[in-house]
Design a protein around this motif. Structure first.
Motif, PDB file in Angstrom:
ATOM      1  N   GLY A 110     -55.101 -41.065  14.025  1.00 33.01           N
ATOM      2  CA  GLY A 110     -55.341 -41.151  12.685  1.00 33.01           C
ATOM      3  C   GLY A 110     -54.962 -39.359  11.921  1.00 33.01           C
ATOM      4  O   GLY A 110     -55.145 -39.315  11.201  1.00 33.01           O
ATOM      5  N   LEU A 111     -55.055 -38.076  12.757  1.00 29.98           N
ATOM      6  CA  LEU A 111     -55.230 -37.249  11.897  1.00 29.98           C
ATOM      7  C   LEU A 111     -53.562 -36.741  12.226  1.00 29.98           C
ATOM      8  O   LEU A 111     -53.154 -35.757  10.757  1.00 29.98           O
ATOM      9  CB  LEU A 111     -55.332 -35.938  12.866  1.00 29.98           C
ATOM     10  CG  LEU A 111     -57.258 -36.495  13.039  1.00 29.98           C
ATOM     11  CD1 LEU A 111     -57.797 -35.447  13.611  1.00 29.98           C
ATOM     12  CD2 LEU A 111     -57.744 -36.103  11.446  1.00 29.98           C
ATOM     13  N   ALA A 112     -52.551 -36.870  12.526  1.00 30.72           N
ATOM     14  CA  ALA A 112     -51.061 -36.276  12.397  1.00 30.72           C
ATOM     15  C   ALA A 112     -50.527 -37.873  12.772  1.00 30.72           C
ATOM     16  O   ALA A 112     -50.785 -38.686  13.059  1.00 30.72           O
ATOM     17  CB  ALA A 112     -50.650 -35.520  13.957  1.00 30.72           C
ATOM     18  N   LYS A 113     -48.835 -37.545  12.568  1.00 31.50           N
ATOM     19  CA  LYS A 113     -48.109 -38.550  12.440  1.00 31.50           C
ATOM     20  C   LYS A 113     -47.250 -38.598  13.440  1.00 31.50           C
ATOM     21  O   LYS A 113     -46.841 -37.221  13.775  1.00 31.50           O
ATOM     22  CB  LYS A 113     -47.266 -39.221  11.248  1.00 31.50           C
ATOM     23  CG  LYS A 113     -46.613 -37.506  10.607  1.00 31.50           C
ATOM     24  CD  LYS A 113     -45.405 -38.503   9.717  1.00 31.50           C
ATOM     25  CE  LYS A 113     -45.045 -37.139   9.093  1.00 31.50           C
ATOM     26  NZ  LYS A 113     -43.903 -37.490   7.662  1.00 31.50           N
ATOM     27  N   CYS A 114     -46.427 -39.464  14.074  1.00 31.28           N
ATOM     28  CA  CYS A 114     -45.332 -38.932  15.517  1.00 31.28           C
ATOM     29  C   CYS A 114     -43.951 -38.291  14.247  1.00 31.28           C
ATOM     30  O   CYS A 114     -44.177 -39.136  13.672  1.00 31.28           O
ATOM     31  CB  CYS A 114     -45.493 -40.280  15.802  1.00 31.28           C
ATOM     32  SG  CYS A 114     -44.307 -39.503  17.352  1.00 31.28           S
ATOM     33  N   SER A 115     -43.532 -37.168  15.320  1.00 32.39           N
ATOM     34  CA  SER A 115     -42.067 -36.466  14.345  1.00 32.39           C
ATOM     35  C   SER A 115     -41.433 -37.301  14.664  1.00 32.39           C
ATOM     36  O   SER A 115     -40.115 -37.254  14.501  1.00 32.39           O
ATOM     37  CB  SER A 115     -42.249 -35.255  15.405  1.00 32.39           C
ATOM     38  OG  SER A 115     -42.211 -35.937  16.587  1.00 32.39           O
ATOM     39  N   THR A 121     -44.905 -46.126  15.139  1.00 35.57           N
ATOM     40  CA  THR A 121     -45.590 -46.051  13.802  1.00 35.57           C
ATOM     41  C   THR A 121     -45.639 -45.355  12.676  1.00 35.57           C
ATOM     42  O   THR A 121     -46.334 -45.017  11.399  1.00 35.57           O
ATOM     43  CB  THR A 121     -47.027 -44.683  14.406  1.00 35.57           C
ATOM     44  OG1 THR A 121     -45.905 -43.224  14.773  1.00 35.57           O
ATOM     45  CG2 THR A 121     -47.612 -44.681  15.725  1.00 35.57           C
ATOM     46  N   ASN A 122     -43.980 -45.196  13.037  1.00 30.54           N
ATOM     47  CA  ASN A 122     -43.310 -45.367  11.239  1.00 30.54           C
ATOM     48  C   ASN A 122     -42.789 -45.776  10.805  1.00 30.54           C
ATOM     49  O   ASN A 122     -41.547 -45.540  10.302  1.00 30.54           O
ATOM     50  CB  ASN A 122     -42.706 -43.335  11.752  1.00 30.54           C
ATOM     51  CG  ASN A 122     -43.116 -42.476  12.275  1.00 30.54           C
ATOM     52  OD1 ASN A 122     -44.156 -42.128  11.490  1.00 30.54           O
ATOM     53  ND2 ASN A 122     -42.262 -40.969  12.695  1.00 30.54           N
ATOM     54  N   GLY A 124     -43.749 -48.735   9.576  1.00 32.59           N
ATOM     55  CA  GLY A 124     -44.289 -49.625   8.707  1.00 32.59           C
ATOM     56  C   GLY A 124     -45.795 -50.518   9.379  1.00 32.59           C
ATOM     57  O   GLY A 124     -45.792 -51.394   8.756  1.00 32.59           O
ATOM     58  N   GLU A 125     -45.818 -50.328  10.608  1.00 35.11           N
ATOM     59  CA  GLU A 125     -46.807 -51.237  10.776  1.00 35.11           C
ATOM     60  C   GLU A 125     -47.786 -50.736  11.059  1.00 35.11           C
ATOM     61  O   GLU A 125     -48.466 -50.151  10.828  1.00 35.11           O
ATOM     62  CB  GLU A 125     -47.044 -51.778  12.434  1.00 35.11           C
ATOM     63  CG  GLU A 125     -45.173 -51.983  12.871  1.00 35.11           C
ATOM     64  CD  GLU A 125     -45.317 -53.391  12.438  1.00 35.11           C
ATOM     65  OE1 GLU A 125     -46.094 -54.943  12.701  1.00 35.11           O
ATOM     66  OE2 GLU A 125     -43.723 -53.739  13.040  1.00 35.11           O
ATOM     67  N   PRO A 126     -49.141 -51.731  10.675  1.00 33.41           N
ATOM     68  CA  PRO A 126     -50.983 -51.048  10.744  1.00 33.41           C
ATOM     69  C   PRO A 126     -50.856 -50.957  12.199  1.00 33.41           C
ATOM     70  O   PRO A 126     -52.130 -51.412  12.457  1.00 33.41           O
ATOM     71  CB  PRO A 126     -51.054 -52.497  10.534  1.00 33.41           C
ATOM     72  CG  PRO A 126     -50.717 -53.805  10.884  1.00 33.41           C
ATOM     73  CD  PRO A 126     -48.864 -53.477  11.065  1.00 33.41           C
ATOM     74  N   ILE A 127     -50.277 -49.286  12.308  1.00 32.41           N
ATOM     75  CA  ILE A 127     -51.682 -48.690  13.575  1.00 32.41           C
ATOM     76  C   ILE A 127     -51.607 -47.068  13.449  1.00 32.41           C
ATOM     77  O   ILE A 127     -49.976 -47.074  12.725  1.00 32.41           O
ATOM     78  CB  ILE A 127     -49.893 -48.979  14.887  1.00 32.41           C
ATOM     79  CG1 ILE A 127     -49.895 -49.958  15.001  1.00 32.41           C
ATOM     80  CG2 ILE A 127     -50.242 -48.046  15.544  1.00 32.41           C
ATOM     81  CD1 ILE A 127     -48.348 -50.750  15.737  1.00 32.41           C
ATOM     82  N   ASP A 128     -52.344 -47.381  13.326  1.00 32.90           N
ATOM     83  CA  ASP A 128     -52.149 -45.884  13.476  1.00 32.90           C
ATOM     84  C   ASP A 128     -52.260 -44.827  14.336  1.00 32.90           C
ATOM     85  O   ASP A 128     -52.202 -44.912  16.236  1.00 32.90           O
ATOM     86  CB  ASP A 128     -54.352 -45.021  13.301  1.00 32.90           C
ATOM     87  CG  ASP A 128     -54.894 -45.509  12.070  1.00 32.90           C
ATOM     88  OD1 ASP A 128     -54.049 -45.834  11.200  1.00 32.90           O
ATOM     89  OD2 ASP A 128     -56.201 -46.230  12.352  1.00 32.90           O
ATOM     90  N   ARG A 142     -49.326 -35.348  22.704  1.00 30.95           N
ATOM     91  CA  ARG A 142     -48.199 -36.499  23.387  1.00 30.95           C
ATOM     92  C   ARG A 142     -48.216 -37.822  22.747  1.00 30.95           C
ATOM     93  O   ARG A 142     -49.564 -38.443  22.932  1.00 30.95           O
ATOM     94  CB  ARG A 142     -48.088 -36.940  25.108  1.00 30.95           C
ATOM     95  CG  ARG A 142     -47.104 -37.967  25.320  1.00 30.95           C
ATOM     96  CD  ARG A 142     -46.748 -38.259  26.594  1.00 30.95           C
ATOM     97  NE  ARG A 142     -46.674 -36.943  27.470  1.00 30.95           N
ATOM     98  CZ  ARG A 142     -45.610 -37.102  28.307  1.00 30.95           C
ATOM     99  NH1 ARG A 142     -44.651 -37.313  27.482  1.00 30.95           N
ATOM    100  NH2 ARG A 142     -45.642 -35.804  28.854  1.00 30.95           N
ATOM    101  N   CYS A 143     -47.837 -38.495  21.936  1.00 30.52           N
ATOM    102  CA  CYS A 143     -48.036 -39.470  21.724  1.00 30.52           C
ATOM    103  C   CYS A 143     -48.166 -40.737  22.597  1.00 30.52           C
ATOM    104  O   CYS A 143     -47.417 -41.060  23.267  1.00 30.52           O
ATOM    105  CB  CYS A 143     -46.241 -40.031  20.599  1.00 30.52           C
ATOM    106  SG  CYS A 143     -46.301 -41.720  19.614  1.00 30.52           S
ATOM    107  N   VAL A 144     -48.860 -41.666  22.177  1.00 33.47           N
ATOM    108  CA  VAL A 144     -49.512 -42.770  23.471  1.00 33.47           C
ATOM    109  C   VAL A 144     -48.006 -43.816  23.175  1.00 33.47           C
ATOM    110  O   VAL A 144     -47.736 -44.744  23.860  1.00 33.47           O
ATOM    111  CB  VAL A 144     -50.567 -43.343  23.310  1.00 33.47           C
ATOM    112  CG1 VAL A 144     -51.835 -42.216  23.536  1.00 33.47           C
ATOM    113  CG2 VAL A 144     -51.331 -43.794  21.695  1.00 33.47           C
ATOM    114  N   TYR A 145     -47.675 -43.775  22.377  1.00 31.17           N
ATOM    115  CA  TYR A 145     -46.335 -44.449  21.795  1.00 31.17           C
ATOM    116  C   TYR A 145     -45.437 -44.810  22.040  1.00 31.17           C
ATOM    117  O   TYR A 145     -44.741 -45.102  22.829  1.00 31.17           O
ATOM    118  CB  TYR A 145     -46.748 -45.616  20.566  1.00 31.17           C
ATOM    119  CG  TYR A 145     -47.707 -46.171  19.778  1.00 31.17           C
ATOM    120  CD1 TYR A 145     -48.269 -47.235  20.258  1.00 31.17           C
ATOM    121  CD2 TYR A 145     -48.865 -45.749  18.911  1.00 31.17           C
ATOM    122  CE1 TYR A 145     -49.116 -47.941  20.399  1.00 31.17           C
ATOM    123  CE2 TYR A 145     -49.752 -45.888  18.976  1.00 31.17           C
ATOM    124  CZ  TYR A 145     -50.763 -47.144  19.122  1.00 31.17           C
ATOM    125  OH  TYR A 145     -51.334 -47.518  18.617  1.00 31.17           O
TER     126      TYR A 145
END
Length: 158
Positions: A110-115, A121-122, A124-128, A142-145
């Motif tokens: 929850g501190l940064a968004k995936c590029s 996570t980008n 609109g899903e309710p996922i941090d 590294r994004c876990v998703y």
């Protein structure tokens, strides 16, 4: 000048507030962005030292002093993402009341968004957004998703 000695003060001391030292050289403006400082909300003195000699690493660093403000834990965690070797000093009545190193956790939520614009996570899903710290200096996440590596962290802070 006292007794013929030249006293050099590059950044004046503060009475109360926070000193963020050992910021990676060139990252002080990104730290100001994390602090939410802009021309419309400066209520107290902010001193910035950029490209200051560092005796710790025999290299260069940035320093920020903010009067009358102590940082919350989430702000300190964000600073750790772009300045993992920074130290925070809480100043009260000109004395260091508390001093600690920022800590970059192994798992960031929850501190940064995936590029990656196609990451779940980008969408609109309710996922941090969640990241695993791959490298610490400089930080690489590294994004876990979607497994995308996030290297330009300052542009993707939430």
């Amino acid at each position: 000048m006292a007794d013929g000695k030249i006293v050099e003060t590059k950044i004046p001391p503060i009475r109360n507030g926070t000193v963020i030292d050992h910021i990676s050289n060139g990252q002080s403006l990104n730290v100001l962005k994390i602090l939410g400082v802009n021309e419309n909300n400066i209520d107290s003195v902010i001193s910035i030292g950029m490209h200051v000699p560092s005796s710790k690493c025999n290299s260069w660093k940035d320093v920020i002093k903010v009067e009358d403000r102590e940082l919350d834990p989430q702000t300190v965690d964000k600073i750790a993402l772009i300045a993992p070797e920074a130290t925070i000093s809480i100043i009260r009545d000109y004395y260091i009341a508390e001093k600690f190193n920022v800590r970059l956790e192994d798992h960031i939520v929850g501190l940064a968004k995936c590029s990656n614009p196609n990451c779940i996570t980008n969408k609109g899903e309710p996922i941090d957004p969640e990241f695993i710290v791959e490298e610490r200096c400089p930080p690489k996440l590294r994004c876990v998703y979607c497994d995308r590596i996030l290297t330009n962290i300052s542009d993707n802070l939430l």
